[in-house]
Design a protein around this motif. Structure first.
Motif, PDB file in Angstrom:
ATOM      1  N   UNK C  29       0.844  -1.191   0.000  1.00 15.06           N
ATOM      2  CA  UNK C  29       0.000   0.000   0.000  1.00 15.06           C
ATOM      3  C   UNK C  29       0.885   1.248   0.000  1.00 15.06           C
ATOM      4  N   UNK C  43       2.777   0.637   3.300  1.00 15.42           N
ATOM      5  CA  UNK C  43       2.665  -0.613   4.033  1.00 15.42           C
ATOM      6  C   UNK C  43       3.477  -1.608   3.227  1.00 15.42           C
ATOM      7  N   UNK C  98       5.747   0.934  12.359  1.00  9.98           N
ATOM      8  CA  UNK C  98       4.745   0.190  13.113  1.00  9.98           C
ATOM      9  C   UNK C  98       4.680  -1.207  12.520  1.00  9.98           C
ATOM     10  N   UNK C 119       4.054  -0.643   8.585  1.00 12.70           N
ATOM     11  CA  UNK C 119       3.756   0.637   7.938  1.00 12.70           C
ATOM     12  C   UNK C 119       4.734   1.685   8.444  1.00 12.70           C
TER      13      UNK C 119
ATOM     14  N   UNK E  37      -7.415  10.470   1.230  1.00 13.65           N
ATOM     15  CA  UNK E  37      -6.373   9.465   1.442  1.00 13.65           C
ATOM     16  C   UNK E  37      -6.890   8.068   1.130  1.00 13.65           C
ATOM     17  N   UNK E  91      -4.968  -7.262   6.141  1.00 12.30           N
ATOM     18  CA  UNK E  91      -4.176  -6.897   4.970  1.00 12.30           C
ATOM     19  C   UNK E  91      -4.403  -5.471   4.492  1.00 12.30           C
ATOM     20  N   UNK E  92      -5.521  -4.857   4.854  1.00  9.97           N
ATOM     21  CA  UNK E  92      -5.665  -3.455   4.462  1.00  9.97           C
ATOM     22  C   UNK E  92      -5.449  -2.495   5.637  1.00  9.97           C
ATOM     23  N   UNK E  93      -4.767  -2.991   6.667  1.00 11.98           N
ATOM     24  CA  UNK E  93      -4.363  -2.113   7.776  1.00 11.98           C
ATOM     25  C   UNK E  93      -3.352  -1.097   7.269  1.00 11.98           C
ATOM     26  N   UNK E  94      -3.504   0.168   7.671  1.00 11.59           N
ATOM     27  CA  UNK E  94      -2.618   1.183   7.109  1.00 11.59           C
ATOM     28  C   UNK E  94      -1.820   1.930   8.195  1.00 11.59           C
ATOM     29  N   UNK E  95      -2.283   1.873   9.408  1.00  7.83           N
ATOM     30  CA  UNK E  95      -1.606   2.547  10.511  1.00  7.83           C
ATOM     31  C   UNK E  95      -1.215   1.497  11.530  1.00  7.83           C
ATOM     32  N   UNK E  96      -0.656   1.961  12.619  1.00  8.66           N
ATOM     33  CA  UNK E  96      -0.512   1.077  13.751  1.00  8.66           C
ATOM     34  C   UNK E  96      -1.904   0.603  14.197  1.00  8.66           C
ATOM     35  N   UNK E  98      -3.939   0.013  17.460  1.00  3.11           N
ATOM     36  CA  UNK E  98      -3.916   0.210  18.908  1.00  3.11           C
ATOM     37  C   UNK E  98      -4.888  -0.782  19.518  1.00  3.11           C
ATOM     38  N   UNK E 119      -8.371  -0.174  17.565  1.00  2.00           N
ATOM     39  CA  UNK E 119      -8.641   0.927  16.643  1.00  2.00           C
ATOM     40  C   UNK E 119      -7.496   1.046  15.658  1.00  2.00           C
ATOM     41  N   UNK E 123      -7.138   0.873   4.746  1.00  2.69           N
ATOM     42  CA  UNK E 123      -7.161   1.305   3.356  1.00  2.69           C
ATOM     43  C   UNK E 123      -8.545   1.052   2.748  1.00  2.69           C
TER      44      UNK E 123
END
Lengths: 329, 329, 329, 329, 329
Positions: C29, C43, C98, C119, E37, E91-96, E98, E119, E123
């Motif tokens: 990503x 990512x 991360x 990421x 985004x 698989x579409x996680x974009x940030x850390x 939490x 949380x 993407x």
């Protein structure tokens, strides 16, 4: 008497006296002051030192002059020795606290010193914007003991505390730091000791002079001048354009402040300048109308007094009233 | 003499001499320079190396050529060997420090090397905007020993230190890095050694030329030209429109700077251009009035000199004064 | 020859050959491309695999087909077996990384595979905006071995590497990924192996066509048309209004770019359009003056050629020159 | 009956009764209220206390009056004693929860007290903007047990709960906190106990008065006045300029709100002011046309009634209708 | 057949059958949808349950009905029992990510249940803005097994999955959630099972009606009306002012969207309204010129048809074409 509401008698300190911790707070950097959120960012050095015989160790077994332990390990260290780690809470902490470095040094005699350097965001809820931008604000950094004050007491480490000499804050002149020791209701629900570093700040007013007051003054002066030379309709147009500029000023100023429940000094001035400008437009329209209806002379007489006296004195009165009402009280 | 104010004698280093640590700082990326907050973001590689016989190990027991340990484990490692881990604080660190990689390599002889690659925000409090946007600023990266300098001393690892060759910063031209070793009051309240990487930066001025000075020049030139051709009223209108544009310029420029307690070079120019434009409006109104009252010839004569000489020379004088006052001192 | 400058001979790998690690990088990503900060968010899935007999285990003792260990535990695992964990640094990493998931699988034969999904923000310092917005940029993702290349060597895992098929980036067309293996000076100060995933991107230009070039074209065309129909003064007014619009365009465009030390394609055009518009205002004022002074015919003749030929050809020349100078080189 | 859907009988609490936990929630700081994202930031102190004989310890073995353990260690502590740690989830937590301090105190009798001070972002999904900016909103902070309510029950610790006395929120007047105990479907998919701190907030309306309603009023009043004095064309021009100002107001107001599926009070007024202003422009054009065609008298008659009655009454009707429709329902 | 490309036979599950894990995904909060985004923030509850005899324990030794372990400890737990922890990647996680709370419950029979509340930013790369703002978008939340599907298979836990009833999202109407099970190439490079929660969203269009279409309609209507009453020059001026307003609209709309490679519905309309307005200005100039040259009657005839028919029908045609071309396909 209870410890943390748990039904414990207050004899945790076996010798009857609470553990006295000397606390020092030094703010070495101010990373930002956010008056809209009413908080500020700081890099701070916290120092706490106390003496607890239970922490002592035998130099025959451990030849070191001092044991350097991380705070996490200290909990174990204290727990194994049946003593308490004098934990604290920064009561106006608003964000996570990023600890740059933290260490505890213990001497064979049981003297312990905690040093911490960290960065965090702190609440500054005492902001009062009435005199904005000529306001003086109070900031604080408040450490409260986790334990009630019959278990742990605080004293202030004046020598260590204060503001650093390179705070890196341009907008505010920060000064007058002082350390205060008091008590408050702690996390345990009981009276706990508190050490507060209080300091004050006022603004460099240059910025507001150049960005707000100078443009206002020039615009008002120029439109006043126009009143001596232009006809009534033209004046109304000029004032109408100013009206829109004042709306823009109003919005720009408000973008820097929280949405207050009261008027600030600069709000007060802008508001009345706005209303007066509106009134002037209507006044000029009336004059134009009078002229059209053949009352030109009366119009001119009225105009003469208003331009020469009412207009400048009116604005001066607004500013004068604002100064007396807002700044001198 | 005390260690961290704990009443320890200074004989922590048993052999009498403090532990000498060679410190190198290389800034490999500048992720941002935030002049408003007076800080900058960097990715940095820190290298510290020292020799401590207590860290040595026997290759008969451990055949490895080097022990690679994580910093956390090193605290244990050092603690078990009765020696100190020469911790440091980055004294102008302003945010959390995100460590990308950190490792300590120890040889059988007791040579230890700490390598760290990390990203963080650093205070840059020396910013002086008087010559903005033609200013040169000083940045630094400052490492201070946690221990006083009778326990740990620092020397500079010049070969390793400096600025990387791909900093990724477009606005600033950064150069002249140098490593300085000095002493300061450390976290323990005592004299501690400090290694500072100092470097300097000035701006690409292209941006300011195209975005501020060129538009200003064209607007002023065009309105000057208008003075040769238009009547007095029309001129006042054109200048009035410029007045609003200059307010917008003023706000746009100020949005890039902290709220300073002094005028910058560009502030000075904008401020006087603003005031002069206001005066020109009033002047043209006066001329129009004179014409109306039959003093047309006098008005023309006045106009002749003002347009041909006072106006251009006035602006030139503002710029010239600003250059001498701000840039050449 | 030294390991990390510690005076170790290069015989860490007992069999004389360095450990070869096959490294694959797949960007799945692109969360953002920030051309102003010259970085991008991604990512990424990193895969590293190598074979080290020291990592092998006996299936009689541990019946598992593979040991699945966390990276932190692997350090212990490797340490106990007197072998090195082939650590790496992402040299253009700019933020914290991360880690979404990371695991190492080890087979009884000593084959190890490291998988990581994470990421992070990465530096993209090769940005060159001369042809903006018709520029093609190069991005990279660079992994450097912590160990010198006589200890650990890298080879590229082409099959695994590349760009995912759902990058989620709308503005950029990203393509041409390729894996490059090279050497560089590593964190230890010695030659270390490096694997780089390089890829390229150009922009969808639709946005710039609709938001910048179409409005510019329409405004210039309309004001050109005005020159055929309006009198000289009116024209100057129209052009004066355009001047302010072009200042706004100029600021809007610059808000998207870093403060460069050079002109981009679009800057060049906007700058000259601005200067030309200023010149046209002055030109029309001169014509108006000539007319007033009775040189109306000469004015008309001049006007005829300028409107019909100089104006359109002048703008065409600006664009043509810009295309040749910026885009075709 | 199952525990967490795992086919366990409900006899986890051996004595048949679920573990009762007294939960208190005190919000000590409100760091922000973000109505656009419908969330708010808070610093909160959570207190949970319960009695579990399995947690008790023998003072002969451990002379301490209370064991102070970190939450992580408590999991071990509870696990070794075959009892459950009564975990909770903050069901409207929206960000990470930064824990400033958390500790569990256990007495020899098995009384346990959990104290936590933390900062986090909380969802506030009950926002209803119909009456904006005269709206009253409900906020909450909701703690749900991880275990079903046949294992763990909650009771409210009223004495401890509420809002602190220095919330640091300027825009909102927050009040009326109350603690509610209820049940909901928990993370395990079964009925679980829940403790909610509910509170309410309304806005200081000063801000909206000065920034929106006063400028609107002045602009409308001035343009109304213009209708008495100016000719039809001039009026249309003034109203046309107002039209653009109202578009700007509309955008400014909408920037503060989420993109709602309904009209707010202020939207309703702005929308109709906009439409009415448009209609007035057309009306004046018609009058001008009539005048031109020799129907001047009819135009004047129409104008007389519209200006004197329709215009002011129309605006009053819009505001009146809005008040009745939006605020009084 | 290989496990993670390591040359392992596929007999990891000793009994020949892969471990089947039932996966449920419930999105309880949508904290934001960032269409620029192309991602969204969510608070999600993930539940995974499976039965593995190797995880079972003897109640004679451990009397607990269920073991509650933290995910980190579970890795040890599983490792000691020679079984695998069925890890997953979003698989579409974009940030850390939490993690608010995560726990695994294990029964004596070896039934394991993983619960997680967390949380994160996800993407949403399927965004298609052609019909903006009347577009319907697809969102997803995708969990992929770390292990290939001959080791771990997934089934969907429909009962648990879906969207919560208080998502807290105002702009989007989110609905139609469904759980899909499929396979994809996993992190190991082999076919792995995947569970996806797919849902859809469309916008409340009220916002766009009031902020974009209503102002456009009023401005166009008013300027159309002007064409019936004003002279040619005046019309050109009004249209010229509109031109600038449309540029502002264009920029405002584009600020909400990524920089697309195609036109959206609203872009298409704005673009043509812009071009048509430009053409109308030129057309009116031509008419004015004709009038001046004595072709007033022809001009009036042309004008009659254009005003009455071409103008309204032209705009209607633009909108009609846009609706057919963008919305009905």
């Amino acid at each position: 008497q209870e410890l943390m509401g748990l039904g414990l008698e207050a004899d945790i300190p076996e010798d009857g006296a609470p553990l006295d911790v000397s606390v020092g707070i030094e703010i070495s950097q101010i990373s930002f002051v956010d008056q809209k959120s009413e908080n500020y960012g700081a890099v701070v050095t916290i120092r706490a030192s106390w003496t607890d015989p239970k922490l002592a160790y035998d130099r025959d077994e451990d030849s070191r002059k001092a044991r350097i332990v991380k705070p996490d390990e200290f909990l174990d260290y204290a727990s194994k020795r049946d003593t308490i780690p004098p934990g604290f809470i920064i009561s106006n902490q608003q964000s996570n606290r990023w600890i740059h470095h933290a260490v505890i040094a213990i001497t064979p005699d049981g003297e312990a010193s905690y040093f911490e350097s960290s960065s965090l965001t702190l609440q500054a809820p005492h902001f009062d914007f009435h005199k904005y931008p000529f306001d003086t604000q109070t900031f604080f950094f408040e450490i409260v003991s986790v334990f009630p004050n019959d278990v742990v007491t605080y004293s202030g480490d004046e020598a260590f505390s204060g503001l650093g000499d390179m705070l890196g804050e341009e907008e505010w002149v920060l000064n007058n730091p002082r350390l205060e020791v008091s008590t408050t209701t702690g996390i345990s629900g009981q009276e706990s000791d508190r050490v507060t570093l209080v300091f004050e700040g006022h603004r460099h007013t240059q910025y507001y002079m150049i960005r707000i007051f100078l443009p206002l003054l020039v615009l008002i002066t120029v439109s006043w001048a126009a009143f001596f030379f232009d006809d009534y309709k033209k004046r109304a147009e000029i004032a109408g354009a100013n009206l829109l500029v004042f709306v823009a000023f109003n919005w720009a100023v408000s973008a820097d402040l929280p949405r207050l429940g009261y008027l600030t000094f600069v709000d007060f001035i802008l508001q009345w300048v706005f209303v007066v400008t509106g009134a002037i437009i209507v006044f000029n329209m009336v004059l134009a109308r009078m002229q059209l209806k053949g009352q030109g002379e009366l119009a001119e007489t009225l105009d003469y007094y208003v331009i020469r006296w009412v207009y400048p004195l009116g604005y001066a009165a607004i500013v004068g009233f604002a100064v007396v009402r807002y700044l001198l009280t």
